[in-house]
Structures are given as structure tokens and as C-alpha cells.
Write a protein that holds these residues in place. Structure first.
Motif, PDB file in Angstrom:
ATOM      1  N   VAL A 361       0.849  -1.198   0.000  1.00 44.15           N
ATOM      2  CA  VAL A 361       0.000   0.000   0.000  1.00 44.15           C
ATOM      3  C   VAL A 361       0.880   1.242   0.000  1.00 44.15           C
ATOM      4  N   ALA A 378      -7.269   6.363   6.730  1.00 44.61           N
ATOM      5  CA  ALA A 378      -8.243   5.568   5.982  1.00 44.61           C
ATOM      6  C   ALA A 378      -9.061   6.416   5.022  1.00 44.61           C
ATOM      7  N   LEU A 393      -6.596   3.677  -6.500  1.00 40.00           N
ATOM      8  CA  LEU A 393      -7.902   3.914  -5.896  1.00 40.00           C
ATOM      9  C   LEU A 393      -7.971   5.362  -5.425  1.00 40.00           C
ATOM     10  N   SER A 397     -12.951   5.467   1.385  1.00 43.04           N
ATOM     11  CA  SER A 397     -12.138   4.983   2.500  1.00 43.04           C
ATOM     12  C   SER A 397     -11.631   3.587   2.183  1.00 43.04           C
ATOM     13  N   TRP A 398     -10.636   3.147   2.968  1.00 43.67           N
ATOM     14  CA  TRP A 398     -10.004   1.856   2.709  1.00 43.67           C
ATOM     15  C   TRP A 398      -9.526   1.248   4.024  1.00 43.67           C
ATOM     16  N   VAL A 415      -6.501  -5.388   0.525  1.00 42.65           N
ATOM     17  CA  VAL A 415      -6.998  -4.017   0.684  1.00 42.65           C
ATOM     18  C   VAL A 415      -8.473  -3.976   0.304  1.00 42.65           C
ATOM     19  N   HIS A 417     -11.767  -1.384  -0.256  1.00 37.66           N
ATOM     20  CA  HIS A 417     -12.004   0.022  -0.585  1.00 37.66           C
ATOM     21  C   HIS A 417     -13.456   0.200  -0.990  1.00 37.66           C
ATOM     22  N   THR A 418     -13.986   1.357  -0.666  1.00 36.84           N
ATOM     23  CA  THR A 418     -15.315   1.723  -1.128  1.00 36.84           C
ATOM     24  C   THR A 418     -15.398   3.225  -1.281  1.00 36.84           C
ATOM     25  N   THR A 427     -14.727  -3.170  -2.841  1.00 30.91           N
ATOM     26  CA  THR A 427     -13.702  -3.715  -3.736  1.00 30.91           C
ATOM     27  C   THR A 427     -12.582  -4.332  -2.914  1.00 30.91           C
ATOM     28  N   ARG A 456     -18.229   3.467   6.486  1.00 33.35           N
ATOM     29  CA  ARG A 456     -16.891   3.638   5.924  1.00 33.35           C
ATOM     30  C   ARG A 456     -15.931   2.706   6.665  1.00 33.35           C
TER      31      ARG A 456
END
Length: 562
Positions: A361, A378, A393, A397-398, A415, A417-418, A427, A456
Motif C-alpha cells: 500500500v 483511511a 484507488l 475509505s479503505w 486491501v 475500498h469503497t 472492492t 466507511r
């Protein structure tokens, strides 16, 4: 002796009969192999294994060395048992007993986090997470932070602290008559700015310390200095089509109060009035304050006693040396108006490169220097970019979590993510692939909450000493994450981790009429963990499952992960 799986050994250990005792008064070193509320199981260096109580304030973790003494305080269960040779860490054991000791592991013991289970086996969870950044060091110490940058590759966190600030305004002597009209917009439609020069002078100097805290407990500080000059406005005005080049500062003194007619003395009250005038360019003699001859740009009046004025170095002087009359008199004449109204905006020391670096990351902040540090790693604000698994991305947030462990004992970095959109999917990015899951299925099947509850991913785990975090934390509901439970605003924070079919499923079939996802159940679930996963084992979407519920968020659905 044949090797046992780690889980087989623990099951055997918990049900084993007495085999002997430690000698009275003896203390032996060993390694913690399992942690429980108030007690631990320790593999002693002598080859024995014991269940020992914990001394007040002690919260060891699996993998940590500790001393066990038979003195009635540390050792409550006097049984000792022979332990087979510990097997090597395998992928089958990943996510349950991490190879690297960690304070955010499922076996963590803390004052406000002792996992609990309902009578039907439903995992209840408990504990809390801080609402501000907290760094976890290798020895478990917590280090509160403000905005920061992280580098897990070099294992440090750094931030800026302001040490001191010195302001030196510019000397405007000889540049003109000081007036706010040198920079403010003139409201009189007959007056406009004809010419304006921007100069610089003076300075504001700010001393910073670039603090760096290493995860091993060491720290360093680097001094940094930044400065900026004041902005000076030098201006000429225009009125009635003519450029004004004659500006005058006038002054008038007069007595005030009930003793104004008494002889002057230290306690006599005096008022000083000052006015800035611009003279009409035709050079007419000023005989009164008629607006066609001059315009008053600003005026101020200050009242003090004569003693106070003299202490300030400006004693009252009511007589105009030129006229001998107590009228306004000119004390300064110039062809420009000038002002330095505000201190400069001193820049923050610049920082180049990623804001967050870790295996798998990398996060680059938005362009500029305003977001080089953050309190929420995040959150991907506008312009921030996260690089993971060959993908970029943005937004939303992740969270990262441990994937399967390879033959070298290193977990894959997964990881999640959205985007901020309430309809955005979840994802998953992982080495060699990934996938996505509709948000409603992620909520119902993995988080086990109502649709629309997930908000989140939470930054907890981005500042812990081990990487990647074992779990990805998800904020759910409208509750605010706090240090204490508020029944009127229940906090909800749920952790997801790598799915284990044998651990995270229930044997049998779903009850008739149940809406449970099929992968929550395993019809022919083995009583013991299989060495080879049968083909009928359930498969979770994205290979994720619920691991924990924080801050009294309430029970999960029956069959929740434990």
C-alpha cells in the motif's frame, strides 16, 4: 513424536488430565501459547505446559515470554502437562495464531476488550477504540498523535510540532503615511486606486521540530525553520480624474472632562485626534474641511491623562507651531499611502513523497503541502491516490487486513475500498487478483447488519506496530466512536478478517424459513479441523467473515463468527 496441528494441540491441552506439578516456590520462564480472560497457557522452557493466572496489570500476548511461579499468586492451576513439539506455522493456522506477536491479534487482552460469547455461541464482542490517532509500539505502549505520516517499510511515524514563533513587523518610516486605505477598497465612488505597489519587509519566523517515533520505541527530532516577509502596500489614489500625490497626517489636542478649564497638570484629561487627509491636486489653500478641498481618509481619537501621554513619549502639544492656534496641524506629509496590515501566512515545512507507505500500500496526498500529514489515513480526500496491487484507488475509505500466509510465514496484504456513495460496492484488491461485492451483501452477509448501516472503513490498524493489520474495521450506523458506551448513541464498529470455513460456519442446515446465506452453514462440518479442506466446504464472498464487534454494538446474528 509426530507433529500436531496447533489447534489439535490446544484442544488436547485444554482437556488434558493432571501430570504433575511445578516444585513449590519455583519460577520458570516460558512462552505464552494462548491467552484467556485472567489467565494464560504457557509452554515452559522445561518442556512442560501450565495454565497460569495473571498478575494485576499484566496483559501478555501469544508469543511473548513470561515467568511462571508457583507462589499462590501467579499459578492457580497446579497441573503440568507434557507438550508435543510445536509445529511450524502453516497456512491452515493463519489468522488464528499469527506467527508474529501482535497487540491487535484476536488473542489480545486489555482492560476494555475481553471478548464474550452468548449462551447460544453468538459472539458479542466488547472493548473500545480511540477516536484520535494512537500509535502502538512493539512493546505494546500507546502513543497518541495528531496529524502524521507513516512508513511501515522503515517502521516509523513522523509529525510536525511548532516550537516557537517570532514576528518582526516592517519599518514603514519614509515610505508614506500609514493608512488602511492603502489596501482596502475605497467605497467612495469618486475615489479609486490609481497605482499600487507591493513591497516586502519584516519577517515572521517559525521554528518547528520534525518528530519521528520508531515502532521499536526509539525517537528523534530534527529542527526546521520557515519564515515569510510581511506584505507592504504602497498606494496612490485618484479622485475626479486627478491623481492625488499630496497626503497629510493632521493632529489636534483638546481638553476634556469637568476640569477642562482648570490649569493643566498630570491628571488633566487630553484627547488626541488624528486625521489623514488627501489634498486636491490643484493646491488650493485649505481654509476649512469643505469636501471639495480635501477628504478625510481616517480619523482616530484617544483619551488619556497628561501623565499617561508623557509616559508614552507623546506629551500633549495643543499649540500649532505655525499658526499658534489649537487647530489641526500637519505633522506628516507624503506622496504615498502605505500599510502592512496583516502578519504573513508562514508556510508549513514542505514534505515530499507518500503520506503512507507499507508493504502492498502506498498513498500520495493531494498536490500541494496542506495534506502532507493527516489524522485519518483511511480517508482518501479529493486528490489523494492509493496504489495497491497494480491499481489506483481514489476517494472514499479503505482498510488493509491479513490475507493467507505464504510458505515463508508472510501474510498477503489485502486491501478493501469503497467510495462514499451509499450504493458503491466493496472492492477487494489482493496480489494477483481481487473482486467486488455489492454493498448490501457486504452488510447483510459479512458485517451481519441491516442494509444501509455500513458507513466507511476505520483507520484503526494503520498505526499499529505489525503490518498488515489482522482485521479491517468498519464503522456502522450513525453512532460516534467514543471511549465509553452511550445508550442514546450506540457506537458500532465491526471487524472483518480472513474467512475460515471450519471456524466460521455452523454444522448442519439452516433452519426452515431462514434467510441466512448458505455459506454460514456447513451441512457435514467435521468435528475437528480437517487437514485437507473437503470439496463441500462453504465459500464466503471475498473470503471474508465477521471477527469482532467493538464498543457494545450488540449481538450479531446467531451463527456469528467467534
Amino acid at each position: 513424536m509426530a507433529e500436531w496441528s496447533w489447534h489439535e494441540f490446544l484442544e488436547w491441552l485444554d482437556g488434558c488430565c493432571c501430570r504433575g506439578e511445578l516444585p513449590a516456590g519455583s519460577c520458570v520462564w516460558g512462552v505464552v501459547v494462548a491467552a484467556f480472560p485472567g489467565a494464560v497457557t504457557v509452554r515452559l522452557d522445561t518442556g512442560q505446559a501450565v495454565r497460569a493466572s495473571l498478575a494485576p496489570g499484566a496483559f501478555p500476548r501469544p508469543g511473548q515470554r513470561m515467568q511462571v511461579c508457583r507462589d499462590g499468586a501467579h499459578h492457580t492451576d497446579r497441573r503440568t502437562m507434557h507438550q508435543p513439539r510445536r509445529p511450524t506455522h502453516t497456512e491452515d493456522d493463519a489468522g488464528v495464531f499469527p506467527q508474529t506477536a501482535s497487540y491487535d491479534s484476536p488473542q489480545r487482552l486489555a482492560l476494555d476488550h475481553v471478548p464474550t460469547v452468548a449462551p447460544d455461541g453468538t459472539f458479542l464482542g466488547g472493548g473500545s477504540v480511540p477516536s484520535l490517532p494512537v500509535m502502538t509500539l512493539d512493546d505494546g505502549q500507546l502513543h497518541p498523535l495528531g496529524a502524521n505520516a507513516v512508513n511501515h517499510l522503515e517502521r516509523w511515524v513522523e509529525w510536525l510540532e511548532q516550537v516557537s514563533s517570532t514576528s518582526t513587523p516592517p519599518d514603514l518610516t519614509g515610505l508614506g503615511i500609514r493608512s488602511q486605505r492603502a489596501w482596502t477598497v475605497v467605497t467612495d465612488p469618486a475615489v479609486a486606486i490609481h497605482e499600487q505597489l507591493l513591497l516586502s519587509g519584516g519577517s515572521d519566523v517559525v521554528q518547528y521540530a520534525l518528530k519521528r517515533q520508531n515502532f521499536d520505541g526509539s525517537e528523534s527530532s530534527t529542527p526546521l525553520t520557515v519564515s515569510a516577509p510581511w506584505r507592504i502596500y504602497k498606494t496612490r489614489l485618484m479622485t475626479q480624474g486627478d491623481i492625488v500625490t499630496d497626503y497629510r497626517l493632521r493632529e489636534k489636542w483638546e481638553r476634556l472632562g469637568p476640569t477642562m478649564n482648570d490649569p493643566d497638570g498630570p491628571n488633566a484629561l487630553w484627547r488626541r485626534e488624528r486625521a489623514i487627509l488627501m489634498m486636491h491636486p490643484h493646491g488650493w489653500e485649505v481654509i476649512d474641511e469643505a469636501p471639495y478641498n480635501f477628504t478625510r481618509l481616517s480619523i482616530s481619537g484617544v483619551d488619556k491623562t497628561r501623565a499617561q501621554w508623557e509616559a508614552d513619549g507623546t506629551p500633549p502639544n495643543p499649540t500649532d507651531p505655525a499658526l499658534g492656534l489649537p487647530f489641526f496641524r500637519t505633522i506628516q506629509q507624503a506622496s504615498w499611502l502605505v500599510d502592512a496590515p496583516l502578519p504573513p501566512q508562514t508556510p508549513v515545512p514542505s514534505r515530499e513523497g507518500p503520506r503512507f507507505r507499507a508493504p502492498g500500500v502506498t498513498i500520495f496526498p493531494p498536490p500541494g503541502n496542506t495534506a502532507a500529514y493527516t489524522t485519518d489515513h483511511a480517508r482518501l480526500e479529493e486528490g489523494a491516490r492509493l496504489l495497491a496491487g497494480g491499481q489506483e484507488l481514489t476517494g472514499g475509505s479503505w482498510a488493509a487486513l491479513c490475507g493467507p500466509v505464504n510458505a515463508q510465514g508472510v501474510p498477503e496484504v489485502w486491501v478493501l475500498h469503497t467510495a462514499d456513495d451509499t450504493d458503491a460496492p466493496i472492492t477487494l484488491v489482493r496480489p494477483g487478483g481481487g473482486g467486488s461485492l455489492p454493498r448490501d451483501r457486504f452488510e447483510r452477509e459479512i458485517l451481519r447488519v441491516q442494509v444501509g448501516t455500513f458507513r466507511r472503513f476505520h483507520p484503526s490498524g494503520t498505526l499499529t506496530h505489525s503490518w498488515p493489520p489482522h482485521w479491517a474495521l468498519c464503522e456502522c450506523g450513525a453512532g460516534v466512536i467514543t471511549f465509553s458506551f452511550n445508550p442514546f448513541d450506540p457506537p458500532t464498529l465491526r471487524a472483518v478478517g480472513l474467512y475460515d470455513p471450519w471456524r466460521d460456519s455452523r454444522g448442519g442446515l439452516p433452519p426452515e424459513g431462514s434467510t441466512d446465506p448458505a455459506w454460514w452453514w456447513w451441512e457435514k462440518r467435521p468435528k475437528q479441523r480437517p487437514k485437507v479442506l473437503p470439496p463441500d466446504a462453504p465459500v464466503a464472498p471475498l473470503r471474508l467473515a465477521l471477527m469482532d464487534v467493538f464498543l457494545g454494538a450488540g449481538p450479531t446474528n446467531p451463527g456469528g463468527s467467534s
